[in-house]
Scaffold this motif. Sequence first.
Motif, PDB file in Angstrom:
ATOM      1  N   HIS B  39       0.883  -1.156   0.000  1.00 43.29           N
ATOM      2  CA  HIS B  39       0.000   0.000   0.000  1.00 43.29           C
ATOM      3  C   HIS B  39       0.926   1.213   0.000  1.00 43.29           C
ATOM      4  CE1 HIS B  39      -3.395  -2.477   0.636  1.00 43.29           C
ATOM      5  NE2 HIS B  39      -3.171  -2.745   1.904  1.00 43.29           N
ATOM      6  N   TYR B  40       0.725   2.121  -0.948  1.00 45.37           N
ATOM      7  CA  TYR B  40       1.644   3.252  -1.053  1.00 45.37           C
ATOM      8  C   TYR B  40       0.890   4.462  -1.594  1.00 45.37           C
ATOM      9  CZ  TYR B  40       5.721   5.993  -2.525  1.00 45.37           C
ATOM     10  OH  TYR B  40       6.653   6.985  -2.700  1.00 45.37           O
ATOM     11  N   ASP B  41       0.922   5.564  -0.835  1.00 45.90           N
ATOM     12  CA  ASP B  41       0.180   6.769  -1.269  1.00 45.90           C
ATOM     13  C   ASP B  41       1.108   7.934  -1.601  1.00 45.90           C
ATOM     14  OD1 ASP B  41       1.050   7.680   1.154  1.00 45.90           O
ATOM     15  OD2 ASP B  41      -0.923   8.119   1.977  1.00 45.90           O
ATOM     16  N   LEU B  42       2.348   7.658  -1.889  1.00 48.10           N
ATOM     17  CA  LEU B  42       3.374   8.647  -2.242  1.00 48.10           C
ATOM     18  C   LEU B  42       3.971   9.323  -1.007  1.00 48.10           C
ATOM     19  CD1 LEU B  42       2.210  10.746  -5.370  1.00 48.10           C
ATOM     20  CD2 LEU B  42       4.058   9.094  -5.276  1.00 48.10           C
ATOM     21  N   LEU B  43       3.177   9.521   0.041  1.00 44.07           N
ATOM     22  CA  LEU B  43       3.657  10.314   1.163  1.00 44.07           C
ATOM     23  C   LEU B  43       4.237   9.473   2.290  1.00 44.07           C
ATOM     24  CD1 LEU B  43       0.811  12.906   1.123  1.00 44.07           C
ATOM     25  CD2 LEU B  43       3.217  13.370   0.698  1.00 44.07           C
ATOM     26  N   LYS B  44       3.543   8.369   2.601  1.00 40.99           N
ATOM     27  CA  LYS B  44       4.069   7.506   3.660  1.00 40.99           C
ATOM     28  C   LYS B  44       4.842   6.370   3.002  1.00 40.99           C
ATOM     29  CE  LYS B  44       0.021   8.480   6.474  1.00 40.99           C
ATOM     30  NZ  LYS B  44      -1.236   8.353   5.755  1.00 40.99           N
ATOM     31  N   ARG B  47       3.795   0.080   2.546  1.00 44.35           N
ATOM     32  CA  ARG B  47       3.581  -0.966   3.575  1.00 44.35           C
ATOM     33  C   ARG B  47       3.244  -2.266   2.876  1.00 44.35           C
ATOM     34  NH1 ARG B  47      -0.498  -0.936   6.457  1.00 44.35           N
ATOM     35  NH2 ARG B  47      -1.755   0.727   5.523  1.00 44.35           N
ATOM     36  N   GLN B  52      -2.912  -8.657  -1.452  1.00 43.50           N
ATOM     37  CA  GLN B  52      -4.199  -7.961  -1.260  1.00 43.50           C
ATOM     38  C   GLN B  52      -4.618  -7.140  -2.481  1.00 43.50           C
ATOM     39  OE1 GLN B  52      -4.472  -5.894   2.502  1.00 43.50           O
ATOM     40  NE2 GLN B  52      -6.292  -4.806   1.798  1.00 43.50           N
ATOM     41  N   ASN B  53      -3.667  -6.438  -3.091  1.00 38.48           N
ATOM     42  CA  ASN B  53      -4.013  -5.620  -4.264  1.00 38.48           C
ATOM     43  C   ASN B  53      -4.532  -6.492  -5.399  1.00 38.48           C
ATOM     44  OD1 ASN B  53      -3.374  -3.108  -3.173  1.00 38.48           O
ATOM     45  ND2 ASN B  53      -1.200  -3.365  -3.647  1.00 38.48           N
ATOM     46  N   ARG B 262      -3.400   5.608  -5.012  1.00 38.36           N
ATOM     47  CA  ARG B 262      -3.182   4.204  -4.629  1.00 38.36           C
ATOM     48  C   ARG B 262      -2.123   3.620  -5.562  1.00 38.36           C
ATOM     49  NH1 ARG B 262      -8.771   4.349  -3.094  1.00 38.36           N
ATOM     50  NH2 ARG B 262      -9.506   3.893  -5.185  1.00 38.36           N
TER      51      ARG B 262
END
Lengths: 438, 298
Positions: B39-44, B47, B52-53, B262
Motif C-alpha cells: 500500500h503506497y500513497d506517495l507520502l508515507k 507498507r 491484497q491488491n 493508490r
Amino acid sequence: MTRWPVAGLLALLVAGCGGLGPSAADRPDTLVTTGFGLPDEHATARVDVFRQRRPEVDLRINEGAFDEQQFLSAVAAGDPPDLVYADRRKLGGYAARGAVQDLGPCLRRQGVDLARYRAAAVRQVTYGNVVYGVPDFFTVRVLVLNNPVLRQAGIDPASVSTSDWTALARMAEKLARVQDGRIERIGFDPRMPEFLALWSKANGADLVSDGPHLDDPRVVEAVRYTADLVRAQGGWAAFRAFRDTFDSFGANNELVTGQVAAMAIDSWYVNTLAANSPQVDVTVVPFTDRQGAVLTEAGGQAWAIPQGARHPELACEFIATMTAADTWVTAAKARRDALAKKGKPYSGTFTANRVADEKIFGEVYDPRGIPVLEQGVRVLRSVQDRSFALPPSPAASDLVRSWESAVARALLGGQSPQEAMRQAQREAERAITRVGGR
Amino acid sequence: MVSTREARAGWLFVLPWVAGFLLLTAGPMLYSLYLSFTHYDLLKPPRFAGLQNYREILLDGRAATALWNTVFYTVLHVPAQIVLALGLASLLRRAGRSAGLFRTVLFLPTMTPPVALAALFLLLLNGQNGAVNAVLGWFGFSGPQWTTDPAWIKPGLVLMSLWTVGSTAVLYLAALTRVPAERYEAARLDGASAWRQFWHVTLPGISGTVYFTLVVNTIASLQVFTEAYTMFFGARPSTPAEGDAALFYVIYLFQEAFGSLRMGYASALAWVLFLVIAVITVVQVRLSRDYVHYEDRS
C-alpha cells in the motif's frame, strides 16, 4: 585507453541523476509556489504588493495548472514548494495524509483573523478542527434565466424558483424544444452530476457529513427528479451532446442564441457573460430549497504550506499578504483600471474575505450599467453567506467519483437512481476505509 | 572472431543504452512489481500488503468494466485497422506515378498530435451538430450520439482511430510491392479469380507484415489512453457524464494512481495488464507458426 571515456560517461550519468548541489528552494529568502498562475491583475497586483513589502525575497511563481502528482511527489521526496494553491476540496485529503501543515500558529503570529472569512470557506480548509489553508476566491451557485425566452413562453422570470419541483418540471418541459430527437433548446439545465450536493441539500439531505450519505432517500429523490427533468427534455445522451455544442465563453453563448432557457450555474459565469455578451438579457436568481429558503454551495481555492517547506514563516507571511483585505482592494483597483482601458466593465472580485468584499463592492466595483452585473452581482452578494460546503474528506476524490458515476448511470437509465446511489454508497465507504487504513 | 579490444569498444558503444534501459526501464519495472505488493500513497513509506491488491482487482467492478471496454475496443479496432489499411494499400499500389503523392497524403494524418485529434473528433462526432452525422443524414440515416451514448462511445473511438490508418497502409504497400509478380502471372494462367489471387498469393506474401501489425496494434489498443482521456476525462480526473463507457484500463490505472493516490493498487493493475498482453502475444506467436509465411523459410 578505455578508462577515461568510461569514467567520463559515469560522471555524466551521475550528474544527470542530480543531487550535486543544493536546490534553489534551499536558499534563504526564496519562496517557491505551485498551482498559482499570473493570468490577470488579481494575481499580478497581489504579488506586487508582497514584492514591494519584501523586495529581498526571490519569489518564484511556478505557473501552470496545479499538478497533484507533481506536488505530492515533491512532498514525498522532501523537496516541496513553499506554497501550494489548490481547490479547497482537495485540502482534506492532503491534511489526512500529512502533506500540508497546520497553519493555526503561524496565522495567529501574522494576525490573520479567520472570523473575517466566509464560514463555508473556512470549513473547507479545516480538517479535524485544525486549519490547513487560507481561502482565496469564493464562488457560489445560482440560477440564470433567459428573459426573452421565458417571456415569449408567457413565464415571468420572477416566478421561477427551485422550491416547487413540480412547477419547475412543468416549466422545463414547456420551454424545451426537441424535434425528431434533435434538441433545439434546453428548458432547464439542473447541471447534474456536478450539482448533486446542492440538489440533495435542497431536498433536506447532506450528501456528506460525518460520513457519506449517498443512498439517503432524499438524495435518491433528488437524483430521480433531475434525471426525469433531463429525460423529459430529450434524454441525457442528446442533452449532453447539445450542451457540448455551446460557445459558452463567446459572444454567441447559449443564452444569447436562446439554446438555454434557464440553468443552474457557478457564479463566475455571470462575470463571463458580462465580459463577452454585456447586453444579454438575463436574470440571476438564487437557488432555493423546497421550503423556499435561499441555498447555495461554496467553492474556490486556498493557499496552504506543504509539509517540509523550507521557509514556512515566510510562506505564511506571503499567504497573509495575498489574502489581506487591503491587498485584495489593490488588486481589484488594478483589475478595474486594466479593464477600463479596454472599455470593459469591472464585475467585482468575489473573495472569501468578507471585509475585502465589502471594500471592493463599496469602493471599486464598476458595472458601467451592464444589466447582468447591475442585477446579478446584487444577487450573488446576497447569497454568499447562505452557502454551505461539504466537509473535507480524506477520500474526497473517490467520493466525488462514486456519486458522479452513479448519477451518470441514473441519467443514462442504466440503473435506477436507488440502485445507482446504493452502489455509490458502497464504493464511497470502501474508499474511506481504504484511505483510513493506509 | 571479435578481438577483446573490439568487444570492449562494442560494449562501450552500447553502454548508454544499457544504462538507460537499466535505470529508466528495468529499474522502474522492478520497483513497480515491488509496489504492487504494497500500500503506497506517495507520502508515507510503502507498507507490505502481500497479494491484497491482486485479490482486490478480482473483486473490483470498475477494473472489470475497464478491462471489458479495452478488450471490446481492441476487438473492433485491430481488424478494422488491418482491413482498411490493406484496402487502401491495394488501391495505392494501382495508383501508378501518383502513388508517392497519395502515400504522403495518407500518412500525413498520422502526424496529428493525439490530443488535437481528440478535440477535433469531439466536434466531428457530436450527435447533435457533428459532421459525421450530417454526412449520414445525406444518405437518410439518423446518426447516433457518438460522444454521449455509452453504446456508441467505443465505436466512435474506433472510427476516430482509423484516422491514423495511413501508417499501417504504408507498411502494407511496401509488403505488397515485394510479392513476386510471377506468382500472380502463374495464378492467372491457372485461371485464378482476383479474389483467389488475393487469398492464395497476396495474403501469404504479406502475412509477415500483417502479423507484425496485428501484434503491434493489439498491444497499442490494449494500452489506449490519450484520445479517450482527452475526450472524456480531460478537464478533471473524475468521471465523465457518460459513465464508464470510455473507462479504458490504462485510464482506470491512471485514476487509481494519480487521482486516488493508490500507487500499490495501480502497480498491481499495471502488472495484470502486462500479463494479459503477454498471454495474448504468446497466443499470437503460436498461431503465427501456422498462418504466417516467411520467404526465407519457404
